[in-house]
Design an enzyme around this catalytic site. Sequence first.
Site, PDB file in Angstrom:
ATOM      1  CB  SER A 174     -24.310   8.722 -13.985  1.00 54.83           C
ATOM      2  OG  SER A 174     -24.350   8.081 -12.723  1.00 54.83           O
TER       3      SER A 174
ATOM      4  CG  ASP B  54       0.574   3.043  -6.334  1.00 57.58           C
ATOM      5  OD1 ASP B  54       0.849   3.821  -5.398  1.00 57.58           O
ATOM      6  OD2 ASP B  54      -0.557   2.978  -6.867  1.00 57.58           O
TER       7      ASP B  54
ATOM      8  CG  ASP C 279      -6.314   2.216  -7.287  1.00 55.33           C
ATOM      9  OD1 ASP C 279      -5.618   1.390  -6.672  1.00 55.33           O
ATOM     10  OD2 ASP C 279      -6.738   3.265  -6.773  1.00 55.33           O
TER      11      ASP C 279
ATOM     12  N   GLY D 291     -12.701   2.361  -0.721  1.00 55.15           N
ATOM     13  CA  GLY D 291     -11.307   2.036  -1.020  1.00 55.15           C
ATOM     14  C   GLY D 291     -11.199   0.909  -2.039  1.00 55.15           C
ATOM     15  CG  LEU D 292     -13.735  -1.889  -2.362  1.00 61.92           C
ATOM     16  CD1 LEU D 292     -15.080  -2.574  -2.300  1.00 61.92           C
ATOM     17  CD2 LEU D 292     -12.627  -2.904  -2.146  1.00 61.92           C
ATOM     18  CB  SER D 293     -10.244   1.298  -7.274  1.00 63.33           C
ATOM     19  OG  SER D 293      -9.135   1.555  -6.541  1.00 63.33           O
ATOM     20  CB  SER D 294     -16.004   3.337  -7.438  1.00 58.91           C
ATOM     21  OG  SER D 294     -15.644   4.459  -6.679  1.00 58.91           O
TER      22      SER D 294
ATOM     23  CD  GLU E 145      -3.105  -0.528   0.083  1.00 59.44           C
ATOM     24  OE1 GLU E 145      -3.146  -0.208  -1.117  1.00 59.44           O
ATOM     25  OE2 GLU E 145      -3.682  -1.526   0.550  1.00 59.44           O
TER      26      GLU E 145
HETATM   27  C1  GLA Z   1      -5.144   4.751  -3.887  1.00 59.57           C
HETATM   28  C2  GLA Z   1      -4.355   5.133  -5.138  1.00 59.57           C
HETATM   29  C3  GLA Z   1      -3.349   4.059  -5.520  1.00 59.57           C
HETATM   30  C4  GLA Z   1      -2.496   3.640  -4.328  1.00 59.57           C
HETATM   31  C5  GLA Z   1      -3.372   3.363  -3.098  1.00 59.57           C
HETATM   32  C6  GLA Z   1      -2.551   3.112  -1.870  1.00 59.57           C
HETATM   33  O1  GLA Z   1      -5.972   3.657  -4.138  1.00 59.57           O
HETATM   34  O2  GLA Z   1      -5.223   5.354  -6.219  1.00 59.57           O
HETATM   35  O3  GLA Z   1      -2.549   4.494  -6.583  1.00 59.57           O
HETATM   36  O4  GLA Z   1      -1.514   4.594  -4.055  1.00 59.57           O
HETATM   37  O5  GLA Z   1      -4.252   4.445  -2.832  1.00 59.57           O
HETATM   38  O6  GLA Z   1      -1.826   1.951  -2.011  1.00 59.57           O
END
Ligand code: GLA
Length: 381
Positions: free
Chosen positions: A65, A34, A168, A120-123, A31
């Site tokens: 949407s 990147d 992500d 924190g699941l990158s929508s 985490e």
């Molecule tokens: C977010 C960012 C990623 C990464 C994480 C932490 O999701 O979009 O690029 O830095 O936080 O690991």
Amino acid sequence: MKTKVQDKFTTLFGEGGQFFASAGRINLIGEHTDYNGGYVFPGAIDCGILAKIKVNGTKKVHLFSIDFDEYVEFGLAEEDKPSQSWASYVFGVCRETIKRGGKVEGFDAVFAGDVPLGAGLSSSAALESTFAFALNYLFNNGIDKFELAKIGQSTEHNYCGVKCGIMDQFASIFGKQGSLIRLNCKTLEYKYFPFNPKGYRLVLIDSCVKHELASSAYNKRRASCENACAAIRKNHPEVEFLSDAKRLWLDEVRDQIPEEDFLRAEYVIGEVQRVLDVCDALERDDYETVGEMMYQTHFGLSRLYEVSCEELDFLNKLARKHEVTGSRVMGGGFGGCTINLVKDELYDEFVTAAVEQFEAKFGHAPKVYNVVISDGARVLE
Ligand code: GLA
């Protein structure tokens, strides 16, 4: 979700069009590594974005949407940026594709998502990747998959104000059913690791807490890392990213940088090594080591990187108490989920306790998501 998108598309735009999808992601470990040139270990999951898209022969994008129940129209020049933040993700993807020499003309699109927002699941990566993939396909641009991921990342940087790394968007483009992917964010080398731990399950507990100003705090963490890295580079010119630095080299500059930057860098250098240790452990089916590393990551994210919060620390402690094998805050932090590696036989007891005790303490129940590792960006037949 498919019927909803289909019906709305027909109502607004009539016949034709194609379905595209992409996914949110989990990250087993690695985490905030990147953007420091380190390793990450994500996988795409079975929730994401579904879009139906049709080229419309104009110079305008017509976008609806389902989740925001809102319609937006925009042109494709830099000054046409829409004011709705959800639409600026799609606009950014169009612009970043054009900047790379790709062709993008007007299209009609309806989309919906089932990635929980703010968990924190990158929508947002799922949305970017869906459109980056789809535009490349529809306009025949021949842009390679890495560049598609970078289109999403640059969208965050240039149109959404988050100086994120590549994890992500990479996961949501490259995701493969049943596999986690170890990515070296410096060289972009990657390897799929089939992930099917016998006797264990991965479960996410979502605190449903989302802290304001998360993106400025995120950018601040990144700046601290770059500052520590620059100080180390003065003594060791070979250090391009913080992940290249040895712990000892960080100690050498301790009194030249703010203590806060030192702690951030201390966390990152440890985390880069933990990803490699976890990959080794997985090759031996040694889940106890994997779990222990996850707890170490949580400690670092909480105490050194300071991106945890009371609710997530509570869930982490509770996991330890219930003998959960591994547990940590996942993603950028400042709210969202913990990811937990739990033995099958302890699963029910842990999940029940987490829900009840969290609710008793914080007045709202957390959400529970079972993780299914799935495919990333794709066109649906
Ligand atoms: C977010 C960012 C990623 C990464 C994480 C932490 O999701 O979009 O690029 O830095 O936080 O690991």
